[in-house]
Design a protein around this motif. Structure first.
Motif, short mmCIF file in Angstrom:
data_model
loop_
_atom_site.label_atom_id
_atom_site.label_comp_id
_atom_site.label_asym_id
_atom_site.label_seq_id
_atom_site.Cartn_x
_atom_site.Cartn_y
_atom_site.Cartn_z
N GLY A 168 27.26 25.38 31.31
CA GLY A 168 27.80 26.58 30.67
C GLY A 168 27.43 27.89 31.33
O GLY A 168 27.97 28.94 30.95
N GLY A 169 26.51 27.90 32.28
CA GLY A 169 26.14 29.13 32.97
C GLY A 169 27.26 29.61 33.90
O GLY A 169 28.16 28.84 34.25
N GLN A 170 27.19 30.84 34.29
CA GLN A 170 28.19 31.43 35.19
C GLN A 170 27.48 32.27 36.23
O GLN A 170 26.61 33.07 35.90
CB GLN A 170 29.18 32.29 34.39
N VAL A 171 27.81 32.08 37.50
CA VAL A 171 27.16 32.83 38.57
C VAL A 171 28.20 33.61 39.37
O VAL A 171 29.36 33.20 39.50
CB VAL A 171 26.35 31.91 39.50
N PHE A 172 27.77 34.75 39.90
CA PHE A 172 28.62 35.63 40.68
C PHE A 172 27.98 35.91 42.03
O PHE A 172 26.74 35.99 42.13
CB PHE A 172 28.84 36.96 39.94
N PRO A 173 28.78 36.09 43.08
CA PRO A 173 28.22 36.42 44.39
C PRO A 173 27.63 37.82 44.39
O PRO A 173 27.94 38.66 43.53
CB PRO A 173 29.43 36.34 45.33
N THR A 174 26.76 38.10 45.36
CA THR A 174 26.06 39.39 45.42
C THR A 174 26.86 40.43 46.19
O THR A 174 26.28 41.31 46.83
CB THR A 174 24.68 39.21 46.08
N ASP A 175 28.19 40.36 46.13
CA ASP A 175 29.02 41.39 46.75
C ASP A 175 29.44 42.40 45.68
O ASP A 175 29.07 42.29 44.50
CB ASP A 175 30.24 40.78 47.44
N THR A 176 30.21 43.39 46.08
CA THR A 176 30.60 44.47 45.16
C THR A 176 31.36 43.94 43.96
O THR A 176 31.08 44.31 42.81
CB THR A 176 31.46 45.52 45.90
N LYS A 177 32.30 43.05 44.19
CA LYS A 177 33.09 42.49 43.08
C LYS A 177 32.20 41.68 42.15
O LYS A 177 32.34 41.75 40.92
CB LYS A 177 34.21 41.60 43.64
N GLY A 178 31.27 40.91 42.73
CA GLY A 178 30.37 40.11 41.91
C GLY A 178 29.49 40.97 41.02
O GLY A 178 29.27 40.65 39.85
N ILE A 179 28.97 42.07 41.59
CA ILE A 179 28.11 42.97 40.81
C ILE A 179 28.89 43.60 39.66
O ILE A 179 28.39 43.71 38.53
CB ILE A 179 27.51 44.07 41.70
N MET A 180 30.14 43.97 39.91
CA MET A 180 30.97 44.55 38.86
C MET A 180 31.21 43.53 37.74
O MET A 180 31.18 43.88 36.55
CB MET A 180 32.31 45.00 39.44
N ASN A 181 31.41 42.28 38.11
CA ASN A 181 31.61 41.23 37.10
C ASN A 181 30.33 41.01 36.29
O ASN A 181 30.39 40.72 35.09
CB ASN A 181 32.04 39.93 37.77
#
Length: 304
Positions: A168-181
């Motif tokens: 159930g976890g969700q991860v985002f990349p450390t790029d600009t779009k990921g930080i915004m998410n």
């Protein structure tokens, strides 16, 4: 990237993931014994990993003599030898297998109280004990998010990403779009986990004191707290006394997190990290080159 290099990286990725799967399949006592023998050989021959650990102990505990540092090295090696099997279990184990490894939880009411007030929450989890299991404990109980940096090998990246989102976890990349998410998900009431003692990329941190030395420390945590109004807690997942399971520990910050400049915030955060490490020094990841980026440009881990 040229085709031969890409193919070589793919083959290396398959090899590494294959070894992780074999490690997961083999008995824990065997992997721990093998890891411990390898680590002690590293210690006796004073290879690079031991040199890094020794340097960290010398910097963080300057009053200790060589004999006392060797004791700390051996205790740390004993705990580090558990990580190989633990990571394989964290990345490939089933829900019940992992859930059964948690013995005690201390401080979970702190999380529940914040969520009851409909506030976003950031969990600061240093490299102590096993942070992958802490992530799983959060997945089992809350809606959580986190960041990831792409792994060097595709197969390894897919294995780790699948594990971190399997429950159930969700991860985002450390790029600009990921930080915004990440900002958006935090404002929606999810819990974010971050490793506050990780050395950030250049331009994403400032120098802050840690154990009496300058440590390049992230500014992202301070920024996210102030932009989202999130609360903050510290957490870690610690091996119990017989290393058969884990105890989850959660504590509140001992300092004011809001409306402060980043220099003061980071100094206080590192001071609390010192307190956590000093309580469980054997379980900290002393193999990590925490002081590798220095203001003068020198690298304390440049060994001859």
């Amino acid at each position: 990237m040229s085709k031969p290099k890409k193919k070589k990286k793919q083959q290396s990725g398959w090899t590494i993931t294959g070894m992780i799967r074999i490690t997961h399949w083999l008995p824990g006592w065997f992997i721990r014994s093998l890891s411990r023998m390898t680590a002690y050989a590293n210690f006796l021959l004073d290879w690079r990993t031991t040199k890094v650990m020794r340097k960290n102990f010398q910097m963080c505990y300057p009053d200790l003599d060589e004999a006392a540092i060797n004791v700390k090295l051996k205790n740390s090696i004993r705990h580090n030898s558990c990580l190989t099997k633990e990571f394989a279990t964290a990345w490939l184990g089933g829900r019940s297998q992992i859930a059964n490894m948690f013995d005690q939880v201390e401080g979970s009411a702190l999380i529940d109280n914040i969520l009851d007030e409909k506030k976003p929450l950031i969990m600061a989890v240093p490299h102590i004990g096993n942070w992958e299991f802490f992530w799983h404990w959060l997945q089992f109980n809350y809606r959580i998010i986190g960041m990831y940096q792409p792994a060097k090998y595709y197969g390894v990246e897919k294995l780790v990403l699948d594990a971190r989102q399997r429950f159930g976890g969700q991860v985002f990349p450390t790029d600009t779009k990921g930080i915004m998410n990440l900002f958006r998900a935090l404002k929606q009431g999810k819990i974010m986990m971050i490793l506050p003692d990780q050395v950030p990329r250049m331009g994403a941190g400032i120098y802050s004191p840690l154990f009496g030395h300058q440590a390049y420390t992230m500014t992202l945590l301070h920024k996210m707290l102030n932009k989202t109004g999130a609360e903050m807690l510290f957490g870690c997942c610690l091996r119990n006394s017989n290393q058969s399971g884990f105890n989850v520990h959660i504590e509140a910050p001992s300092f004011e997190i809001r409306n402060r400049n980043v220099e003061d915030f980071n100094a206080d955060m590192n001071r609390q990290l010192e307190s956590i490490i000093n309580r469980w020094p054997n379980q900290y990841q002393w193999t990590y080159k925490r002081f590798k980026r220095q203001p003068e440009g020198n690298d304390p881990y440049s060994f001859k």
